[in-house]
Design a protein around this motif. Sequence first.
Motif, PDB file in Angstrom:
ATOM      1  N   LEU A 284       0.846  -1.194   0.000  1.00 22.10           N
ATOM      2  CA  LEU A 284       0.000   0.000   0.000  1.00 22.10           C
ATOM      3  C   LEU A 284       0.883   1.247   0.000  1.00 22.10           C
ATOM      4  O   LEU A 284       2.067   1.182   0.347  1.00 22.10           O
ATOM      5  CB  LEU A 284      -0.902   0.011   1.243  1.00 22.10           C
ATOM      6  N   VAL A 285       0.270   2.381  -0.353  1.00 18.34           N
ATOM      7  CA  VAL A 285       1.019   3.631  -0.358  1.00 18.34           C
ATOM      8  C   VAL A 285       1.178   4.111   1.084  1.00 18.34           C
ATOM      9  O   VAL A 285       0.183   4.317   1.779  1.00 18.34           O
ATOM     10  CB  VAL A 285       0.290   4.692  -1.210  1.00 18.34           C
TER      11      VAL A 285
ATOM     12  N   VAL B 226       3.706   2.482   2.949  1.00 20.35           N
ATOM     13  CA  VAL B 226       4.543   1.443   3.560  1.00 20.35           C
ATOM     14  C   VAL B 226       5.928   1.540   2.921  1.00 20.35           C
ATOM     15  O   VAL B 226       6.054   1.532   1.693  1.00 20.35           O
ATOM     16  CB  VAL B 226       3.977   0.027   3.332  1.00 20.35           C
ATOM     17  N   PHE B 227       6.947   1.669   3.758  1.00 22.05           N
ATOM     18  CA  PHE B 227       8.310   1.832   3.243  1.00 22.05           C
ATOM     19  C   PHE B 227       9.243   0.854   3.926  1.00 22.05           C
ATOM     20  O   PHE B 227       9.042   0.494   5.086  1.00 22.05           O
ATOM     21  CB  PHE B 227       8.827   3.248   3.541  1.00 22.05           C
TER      22      PHE B 227
ATOM     23  N   CYS C 234      16.399  -0.131  -1.906  1.00 17.95           N
ATOM     24  CA  CYS C 234      15.360   0.619  -1.196  1.00 17.95           C
ATOM     25  C   CYS C 234      13.991  -0.057  -1.214  1.00 17.95           C
ATOM     26  O   CYS C 234      13.212   0.109  -0.289  1.00 17.95           O
ATOM     27  CB  CYS C 234      15.267   2.048  -1.717  1.00 17.95           C
ATOM     28  N   GLY C 235      13.685  -0.795  -2.263  1.00 21.45           N
ATOM     29  CA  GLY C 235      12.377  -1.447  -2.308  1.00 21.45           C
ATOM     30  C   GLY C 235      11.236  -0.500  -2.635  1.00 21.45           C
ATOM     31  O   GLY C 235      10.069  -0.898  -2.586  1.00 21.45           O
ATOM     32  N   GLY C 236      11.548   0.731  -2.978  1.00 16.42           N
ATOM     33  CA  GLY C 236      10.506   1.696  -3.326  1.00 16.42           C
ATOM     34  C   GLY C 236       9.786   1.323  -4.610  1.00 16.42           C
ATOM     35  O   GLY C 236       8.651   1.712  -4.841  1.00 16.42           O
TER      36      GLY C 236
ATOM     37  N   ARG D 150       8.758  -1.577  -5.573  1.00 18.49           N
ATOM     38  CA  ARG D 150       8.155  -2.910  -5.547  1.00 18.49           C
ATOM     39  C   ARG D 150       6.743  -2.938  -6.143  1.00 18.49           C
ATOM     40  O   ARG D 150       5.979  -1.988  -6.007  1.00 18.49           O
ATOM     41  CB  ARG D 150       8.192  -3.509  -4.147  1.00 18.49           C
TER      42      ARG D 150
ATOM     43  N   ASN E 144      -2.527  -1.614  -8.185  1.00 24.59           N
ATOM     44  CA  ASN E 144      -1.660  -1.279  -7.064  1.00 24.59           C
ATOM     45  C   ASN E 144      -0.476  -0.440  -7.533  1.00 24.59           C
ATOM     46  O   ASN E 144      -0.092   0.543  -6.908  1.00 24.59           O
ATOM     47  CB  ASN E 144      -1.174  -2.570  -6.385  1.00 24.59           C
TER      48      ASN E 144
ATOM     49  N   LYS F 190      -1.464   3.133  -8.109  1.00 23.27           N
ATOM     50  CA  LYS F 190      -1.645   3.851  -6.841  1.00 23.27           C
ATOM     51  C   LYS F 190      -0.293   4.222  -6.243  1.00 23.27           C
ATOM     52  O   LYS F 190      -0.094   5.321  -5.741  1.00 23.27           O
ATOM     53  CB  LYS F 190      -2.429   2.978  -5.853  1.00 23.27           C
ATOM     54  N   ARG F 191       0.647   3.295  -6.327  1.00 24.69           N
ATOM     55  CA  ARG F 191       1.974   3.571  -5.771  1.00 24.69           C
ATOM     56  C   ARG F 191       2.678   4.698  -6.537  1.00 24.69           C
ATOM     57  O   ARG F 191       3.442   5.459  -5.960  1.00 24.69           O
ATOM     58  CB  ARG F 191       2.840   2.301  -5.770  1.00 24.69           C
TER      59      ARG F 191
ATOM     60  N   ALA G  57       2.069   8.169  -5.117  1.00 26.30           N
ATOM     61  CA  ALA G  57       2.390   8.387  -3.704  1.00 26.30           C
ATOM     62  C   ALA G  57       2.792   9.833  -3.403  1.00 26.30           C
ATOM     63  O   ALA G  57       2.474  10.372  -2.360  1.00 26.30           O
ATOM     64  CB  ALA G  57       3.491   7.435  -3.266  1.00 26.30           C
TER      65      ALA G  57
END
Lengths: 496, 308
Positions: free
Chosen positions: A284-285, A287-288, B245-247, B249, B275, B278-279, B282
Amino acid sequence: MSHVTRETLAAAAKRDLEAILQRGKPLTPKERLAIVPQEMPTQDPQVRRRTMSEVALGYTAEQSRLESLRCLQCRNAPCVEGCPVRIDIPAFVKAAGEGDIQAAIGIIKRNSLLPSVCGRVCPQETQCQENCTVGKALKDTAKAVAVGRIERFVADWEREQGKALPPSVKPETGRKVAVIGTGPASITVAADVRREGHQVVMFEAFHKPGGVMVYGIPEFRLPKRIVEAEISALQAMGVEVRTNFVIGRTRKLRDLLDKDGFDAAFVGTGAGLPKFMGIEGENLVGVFSANEYLTRVNLMKAHDFERADTPIFRSRVVAVLGGGNVAMDAARTAVRLGAEAVHIVYRRTEKEMPARIEEVGHAKEEGVIFHLLENAKRIVGDEQGLVTGMECLRYELGEPDASGRRRPVEVKGSEFIMPVDTVIVAIGNDSNPLIPRTTGGLQVTKWGNIIVDDTGKTSIDRIYAGGDIVLGAATVILAMGEGRRAAASINALLKG
Amino acid sequence: MNAPPFPAIIPGYYRYSYRLILMNRILSKTQLSDDVFMMKVEAPLIARERLPGQFIILQINNDFGERIPLTIADADAEQGWIAIIFQTVGRTTHLLAEKNVGDTIESVLGPLGHPTHIERVGTVVCVGGGIGVAPLHPIVKGMKAAGNRVIVIMGARTKSLLIMEEQMRALADELIICTDDGSCGRKALVTEPLKEICGREPKPACVVAIGPPIMMKFCAEATRPFGVRTLVSLNTIMIDGTGMCGGCRVTVGGETKFVCVDGPEFDGHKVDFDNMMKRLKAYRRQEEHAHEQCHLEQAARQKGAAVA
């Protein structure tokens, strides 16, 4: 705990030290034990909640001397046993106690290359200070001689005086070594190998060198100018640093040896692949990974809303999952970015937290709320995909597990929703797969850590590895120790 | 090279040594439409290693600049350059567009991501939307060189936003152009000809779709009933581009994947596009603010220049 100002601590130390020096005779062990343990001066918690500048201000000269005089100079030096790089702690503390700072730093530097860094970020309470006789005599590890704080003082003094000369370099040998990564393990290898007169080129994927010390550990715990000074010292020795260069992609590891004329390579690329919980709602937006959150702030300076181009999520209520130093760093960063409430959620108790006691203390002083024996079950969001809350479960401690820690067992039916808009996952890192994937024949464990023998050599000749890529996520000092070992092997290889 | 005399602490000292090695000089600059530019950048190391499907990360200012992923539109290993095509959407792309031939870019990292798996499979349909045509270009080139029959579908809102038409025409066995307003080629969405082609006998072996997320989502939906393997190349928010960083994903087939190290190409039928979209939003509010600010600053600079 009320905050004591630096001025108050300094004045008390000055008075106590003068009283001791005026007596003019050596202290008895009993008198040494009676000296007040010197508290680290810090910024006022209310002030530091809004600034990135360093929290711990460092000892004054008098505090450093006074604290050093608490050392009993044990013959068997149990502190040295606890030090991963075996610094001659009694000797440097003795010199510091005599006010001979130059001698003290000289002794440290025989074993450690990064005293300014280690003095700040080493977990001393589980290393040198855990074994300290003074701490044992006073029945409190927190009252052990503050070896780290003294180390920091003498190292900072040397740097600020401009007396930090780079180690001398032997005549050029014409041999060439590639060092992959620019974190603590790599810095150690670069310095030790360069000293022997070999050419050293360091490769860094980011635009700034320093590895986890630059992107991970926040400014308020480790000022970046200190890391810059360490890198500058390497460059002054003639080490070349190539940024924006990712080994495995910009150039394959084997090509460095086979085509580019390098005689050996050291891989110190760290544990840079964030772990996630694998629970519902994790993408979800809001979560980091802690890596992302911290990198945005530390490396990309996103906290500087006016000047930085990199955005940071503006959170109101933050939950940080995990109980290590990284979790504390992320929580304290969120406080500084203006979050109204910051929660640490950890499934064991405070005793099992891997974070340094000092960091846990600092986080509490800054208003971070601790939720122990709780864990996230899933993250919930709204129709735009934004985090609105986290469903948690309560735990209780059961039987000890393989790590010797009592295993947390979930309490059935204890689910509850914690309303948050941000979740930061700080449960550790796996090793980065980029180099193993692009280097045929490089053996790794099932967790992706590079396998090395007791000389630091990998399954491929002339390629060595060390630090978190071998150990899994660990500490700066352990990485340095690994680097030392690999550097010695590389130097031996190139000699023959 | 001799070691420079030792400066105890010179902040930023280390920056100078590597600039000499990697200059990232801009060799040419072409404006392709109102807000789309193409630049050839001197980057011999990246040009040597890069393969179709890979990308770079670029940064204008090493202190406060943002790191943004950009696709590689073309490259020449002999001459040592890569070509990038970008649309001015955020601060970095605006600043980049203001740079001119001879200027340098502080940081260029790459090539990143897995290269496209290219082999001879028969007929390949390559679909490009907007500036997604840029990263598609080396893939079309590669697919063609491997001996495939390549059908290219290019889509844009209107004629003036179509890019690389000539290059594509030269490569493709069949080129279909679609515009939303019918100003060039068919007045249709790219999914329309895509469905028709999937209905042909024999079916195409594979589809590669690169463009806005919504386009890739509907391309995947279009091919799904035909069971034609569909690759999409994702361009998500990223910082390091090396897995740290996993940003970036995304959810693919119920599993979390990192676009930078696991991608950027994935099976379009398995990607959770909703999804992902939406990301991507952000930081929408901050980005809109920055965009507005960019144009205000640009206007102020131009006004200042006019006054002087």
